[in-house]
Scaffold this motif. Sequence first.
Motif, PDB file in Angstrom:
ATOM      1  N   PHE A  37      -0.318  -5.262 -13.170  1.00  0.00           N
ATOM      2  CA  PHE A  37       0.082  -5.653 -11.819  1.00  0.00           C
ATOM      3  C   PHE A  37       1.241  -4.791 -11.322  1.00  0.00           C
ATOM      4  O   PHE A  37       1.242  -4.302 -10.188  1.00  0.00           O
ATOM      5  CB  PHE A  37       0.470  -7.131 -11.822  1.00  0.00           C
ATOM      6  N   LYS A  38       2.216  -4.576 -12.191  1.00  0.00           N
ATOM      7  CA  LYS A  38       3.387  -3.778 -11.823  1.00  0.00           C
ATOM      8  C   LYS A  38       3.004  -2.323 -11.565  1.00  0.00           C
ATOM      9  O   LYS A  38       3.450  -1.707 -10.586  1.00  0.00           O
ATOM     10  CB  LYS A  38       4.423  -3.863 -12.948  1.00  0.00           C
ATOM     11  N   ALA A  39       2.160  -1.754 -12.434  1.00  0.00           N
ATOM     12  CA  ALA A  39       1.736  -0.359 -12.274  1.00  0.00           C
ATOM     13  C   ALA A  39       0.856  -0.191 -11.044  1.00  0.00           C
ATOM     14  O   ALA A  39       0.951   0.813 -10.324  1.00  0.00           O
ATOM     15  CB  ALA A  39       0.993   0.108 -13.523  1.00  0.00           C
ATOM     16  N   LEU A  40      -0.004  -1.169 -10.781  1.00  0.00           N
ATOM     17  CA  LEU A  40      -0.903  -1.083  -9.632  1.00  0.00           C
ATOM     18  C   LEU A  40      -0.127  -1.081  -8.320  1.00  0.00           C
ATOM     19  O   LEU A  40      -0.464  -0.346  -7.386  1.00  0.00           O
ATOM     20  CB  LEU A  40      -1.900  -2.240  -9.664  1.00  0.00           C
ATOM     21  N   LYS A  41       0.920  -1.881  -8.233  1.00  0.00           N
ATOM     22  CA  LYS A  41       1.730  -1.887  -7.012  1.00  0.00           C
ATOM     23  C   LYS A  41       2.358  -0.521  -6.768  1.00  0.00           C
ATOM     24  O   LYS A  41       2.451  -0.062  -5.621  1.00  0.00           O
ATOM     25  CB  LYS A  41       2.809  -2.972  -7.100  1.00  0.00           C
ATOM     26  N   GLU A  42       2.788   0.150  -7.839  1.00  0.00           N
ATOM     27  CA  GLU A  42       3.335   1.504  -7.696  1.00  0.00           C
ATOM     28  C   GLU A  42       2.254   2.474  -7.221  1.00  0.00           C
ATOM     29  O   GLU A  42       2.467   3.289  -6.316  1.00  0.00           O
ATOM     30  CB  GLU A  42       3.907   1.979  -9.034  1.00  0.00           C
ATOM     31  N   ALA A  43       1.065   2.392  -7.840  1.00  0.00           N
ATOM     32  CA  ALA A  43      -0.016   3.313  -7.499  1.00  0.00           C
ATOM     33  C   ALA A  43      -0.480   3.140  -6.061  1.00  0.00           C
ATOM     34  O   ALA A  43      -0.827   4.114  -5.381  1.00  0.00           O
ATOM     35  CB  ALA A  43      -1.191   3.109  -8.458  1.00  0.00           C
ATOM     36  N   LEU A  44      -0.483   1.905  -5.582  1.00  0.00           N
ATOM     37  CA  LEU A  44      -0.959   1.643  -4.225  1.00  0.00           C
ATOM     38  C   LEU A  44      -0.040   2.218  -3.157  1.00  0.00           C
ATOM     39  O   LEU A  44      -0.454   2.389  -2.008  1.00  0.00           O
ATOM     40  CB  LEU A  44      -1.128   0.138  -4.013  1.00  0.00           C
ATOM     41  N   LEU A  45       1.196   2.520  -3.510  1.00  0.00           N
ATOM     42  CA  LEU A  45       2.104   3.132  -2.542  1.00  0.00           C
ATOM     43  C   LEU A  45       1.586   4.494  -2.083  1.00  0.00           C
ATOM     44  O   LEU A  45       1.855   4.927  -0.966  1.00  0.00           O
ATOM     45  CB  LEU A  45       3.504   3.283  -3.148  1.00  0.00           C
ATOM     46  N   LEU A  46       0.829   5.182  -2.959  1.00  0.00           N
ATOM     47  CA  LEU A  46       0.254   6.470  -2.576  1.00  0.00           C
ATOM     48  C   LEU A  46      -0.958   6.305  -1.670  1.00  0.00           C
ATOM     49  O   LEU A  46      -1.407   7.263  -1.050  1.00  0.00           O
ATOM     50  CB  LEU A  46      -0.158   7.258  -3.822  1.00  0.00           C
ATOM     51  N   GLN A  47      -1.503   5.092  -1.604  1.00  0.00           N
ATOM     52  CA  GLN A  47      -2.682   4.851  -0.789  1.00  0.00           C
ATOM     53  C   GLN A  47      -2.323   4.377   0.614  1.00  0.00           C
ATOM     54  O   GLN A  47      -3.193   4.243   1.466  1.00  0.00           O
ATOM     55  CB  GLN A  47      -3.562   3.765  -1.443  1.00  0.00           C
ATOM     56  N   LYS A  48      -1.044   4.107   0.870  1.00  0.00           N
ATOM     57  CA  LYS A  48      -0.693   3.456   2.129  1.00  0.00           C
ATOM     58  C   LYS A  48      -0.968   4.324   3.349  1.00  0.00           C
ATOM     59  O   LYS A  48      -1.079   3.811   4.459  1.00  0.00           O
ATOM     60  CB  LYS A  48       0.773   3.032   2.114  1.00  0.00           C
ATOM     61  N   GLY A  49      -1.083   5.645   3.160  1.00  0.00           N
ATOM     62  CA  GLY A  49      -1.367   6.511   4.294  1.00  0.00           C
ATOM     63  C   GLY A  49      -2.835   6.592   4.651  1.00  0.00           C
ATOM     64  O   GLY A  49      -3.200   7.156   5.666  1.00  0.00           O
ATOM     65  N   ARG A  50      -3.709   6.039   3.806  1.00  0.00           N
ATOM     66  CA  ARG A  50      -5.139   6.093   4.079  1.00  0.00           C
ATOM     67  C   ARG A  50      -5.508   5.074   5.154  1.00  0.00           C
ATOM     68  O   ARG A  50      -4.837   4.069   5.356  1.00  0.00           O
ATOM     69  CB  ARG A  50      -5.929   5.797   2.801  1.00  0.00           C
ATOM     70  N   GLU A  51      -6.606   5.335   5.838  1.00  0.00           N
ATOM     71  CA  GLU A  51      -7.084   4.406   6.856  1.00  0.00           C
ATOM     72  C   GLU A  51      -7.608   3.158   6.163  1.00  0.00           C
ATOM     73  O   GLU A  51      -8.535   3.211   5.373  1.00  0.00           O
ATOM     74  CB  GLU A  51      -8.210   5.061   7.669  1.00  0.00           C
ATOM     75  N   LYS A  52      -6.972   2.003   6.446  1.00  0.00           N
ATOM     76  CA  LYS A  52      -7.442   0.754   5.875  1.00  0.00           C
ATOM     77  C   LYS A  52      -6.997  -0.384   6.773  1.00  0.00           C
ATOM     78  O   LYS A  52      -6.105  -0.247   7.593  1.00  0.00           O
ATOM     79  CB  LYS A  52      -6.898   0.554   4.463  1.00  0.00           C
ATOM     80  N   ALA A  53      -7.599  -1.522   6.588  1.00  0.00           N
ATOM     81  CA  ALA A  53      -7.277  -2.677   7.415  1.00  0.00           C
ATOM     82  C   ALA A  53      -5.879  -3.179   7.108  1.00  0.00           C
ATOM     83  O   ALA A  53      -5.415  -3.115   5.974  1.00  0.00           O
ATOM     84  CB  ALA A  53      -8.290  -3.789   7.157  1.00  0.00           C
ATOM     85  N   SER A  54      -5.201  -3.684   8.130  1.00  0.00           N
ATOM     86  CA  SER A  54      -3.879  -4.258   7.931  1.00  0.00           C
ATOM     87  C   SER A  54      -4.015  -5.556   7.154  1.00  0.00           C
ATOM     88  O   SER A  54      -4.849  -6.397   7.448  1.00  0.00           O
ATOM     89  CB  SER A  54      -3.219  -4.542   9.281  1.00  0.00           C
ATOM     90  N   THR A  55      -3.183  -5.712   6.122  1.00  0.00           N
ATOM     91  CA  THR A  55      -3.322  -6.874   5.257  1.00  0.00           C
ATOM     92  C   THR A  55      -2.134  -7.815   5.325  1.00  0.00           C
ATOM     93  O   THR A  55      -2.223  -8.956   4.890  1.00  0.00           O
ATOM     94  CB  THR A  55      -3.461  -6.423   3.792  1.00  0.00           C
ATOM     95  N   GLY A  56      -1.013  -7.340   5.823  1.00  0.00           N
ATOM     96  CA  GLY A  56       0.168  -8.184   5.850  1.00  0.00           C
ATOM     97  C   GLY A  56       0.857  -8.287   4.511  1.00  0.00           C
ATOM     98  O   GLY A  56       1.804  -9.054   4.354  1.00  0.00           O
ATOM     99  N   ILE A  57       0.381  -7.526   3.514  1.00  0.00           N
ATOM    100  CA  ILE A  57       0.982  -7.585   2.183  1.00  0.00           C
ATOM    101  C   ILE A  57       2.078  -6.534   2.072  1.00  0.00           C
ATOM    102  O   ILE A  57       1.904  -5.390   2.475  1.00  0.00           O
ATOM    103  CB  ILE A  57      -0.078  -7.349   1.089  1.00  0.00           C
ATOM    104  N   THR A  58       3.207  -6.929   1.537  1.00  0.00           N
ATOM    105  CA  THR A  58       4.286  -5.988   1.267  1.00  0.00           C
ATOM    106  C   THR A  58       4.263  -5.644  -0.205  1.00  0.00           C
ATOM    107  O   THR A  58       4.350  -6.528  -1.056  1.00  0.00           O
ATOM    108  CB  THR A  58       5.650  -6.601   1.632  1.00  0.00           C
ATOM    109  N   LEU A  59       4.135  -4.365  -0.503  1.00  0.00           N
ATOM    110  CA  LEU A  59       4.072  -3.936  -1.905  1.00  0.00           C
ATOM    111  C   LEU A  59       5.458  -3.606  -2.421  1.00  0.00           C
ATOM    112  O   LEU A  59       6.265  -3.066  -1.704  1.00  0.00           O
ATOM    113  CB  LEU A  59       3.158  -2.714  -2.027  1.00  0.00           C
TER     114      LEU A  59
END
Length: 424
Positions: A402-424
Amino acid sequence: MALSFACNASILPQQVKVNSRSTKYLQNVRNLVETIGIPSISSSPDESLRKGNWVKLICGASFEDVVDIRNLSLVYTLAGVDCIDCAADASVVSAVNEGIEAAREMLGSLRRPWVMISVNDDEDLHFRKAEFDPDDCPLDCSRPCEMVCPANAISLERKASSEEEFTHFIGGRGKLQVGVITERCYGCGRCFGVCPFDKIRAVTYVRDAAATSQLLRRNDVDAVEIHTNGRQTDSFKDLWNNLEDSIRHVELVAVSLPDVGDLTVSVMKTIHSIMDPHLHCYNLWQLDGRPMSGDIGRGATREAIAFAVRLAAVRDRPHGFLQIAGGTNSHTVSGLKKAGLFQTTSISGNWRGEMFTVNSQQALIGGVAYGGYARKIVGRVLAEMQSHHGLAHIEDYPNYVFKALKEALLLQKGREKASTGITL
């Protein structure tokens, strides 16, 4: 110079008791992936490439620590990368695929990212190892090489004994002679210039074409990347001819090249003319702006973006998607947007013998590859896990997943995706 590296991709998991806390973290991982709407759940790697959403993890052409590679592959598969690029070594390829399958078993709905192997046609910065004799190191050396190494690939700890043996216990791996931990060194070269006694040297090598051909025939290898220095194309032609029969087994051929100024487009055209008669899949140009520097800081990405800006403006460049690398980090996507590289364009190419044309809102740049920075942000979590549990499969400790995935997802934030309201 040919080098032989011994790797062992069979990693025995520790016996871990599943408790309510672990179950909770595992459910948190599933919820995070499903809520974010990661593209890997619903789109294929080639669709991401066509749309300009392509993201590649670079494990490192010379990085061969199969323990870390397996866990990195698991985390970034969950994070939705489209491709995992690794060393052209059978044990490393197996470690990548083990990590991918472990991630898919955790969620069940993830599609498999492509697995790419990296080779070189001549001497290249990505295909070298640091080397020195620790017996030559003065006792009073401040050891700057150990401090500057981003891969923790140098150990100079002394274990007191009557014979002053230079050994060190590394993360549960056993006793190793101090110096460069070969499988962890990926050739960044930062240690070369800081040694006050000029004791560190580079050992370069070229991957064997016959061994590469065998790997490309495996059903768990989907792509190949050829690194070339851009100064001449004869060595590229020789390698391509040796790989020609095995190229038909892959979905993508990438060519990684540095910026050689006004000669860049000419070199690309020559290389494409060599490949074209036997190229029946997607092709991609990896623009290597500032090699192996993404973890240094914000400014490292500027050269990669500048390289992409210049190539995207050339209308008569050869077929193929553009993907940037070399200095990429969390600032890269915002830099690409500011440079206006996410614009509508049309790209033509050849796939499985049929011509295609893509009209995409982001196709000026097909995607981004992340190497040192991607390994660094997740590597901190892996190091923390190993300090408490030694060698382990990260899925056995869902709190670290869970901790590693939150770090990895920071690199994905620039991709086109639906707004989720989640703060990583």
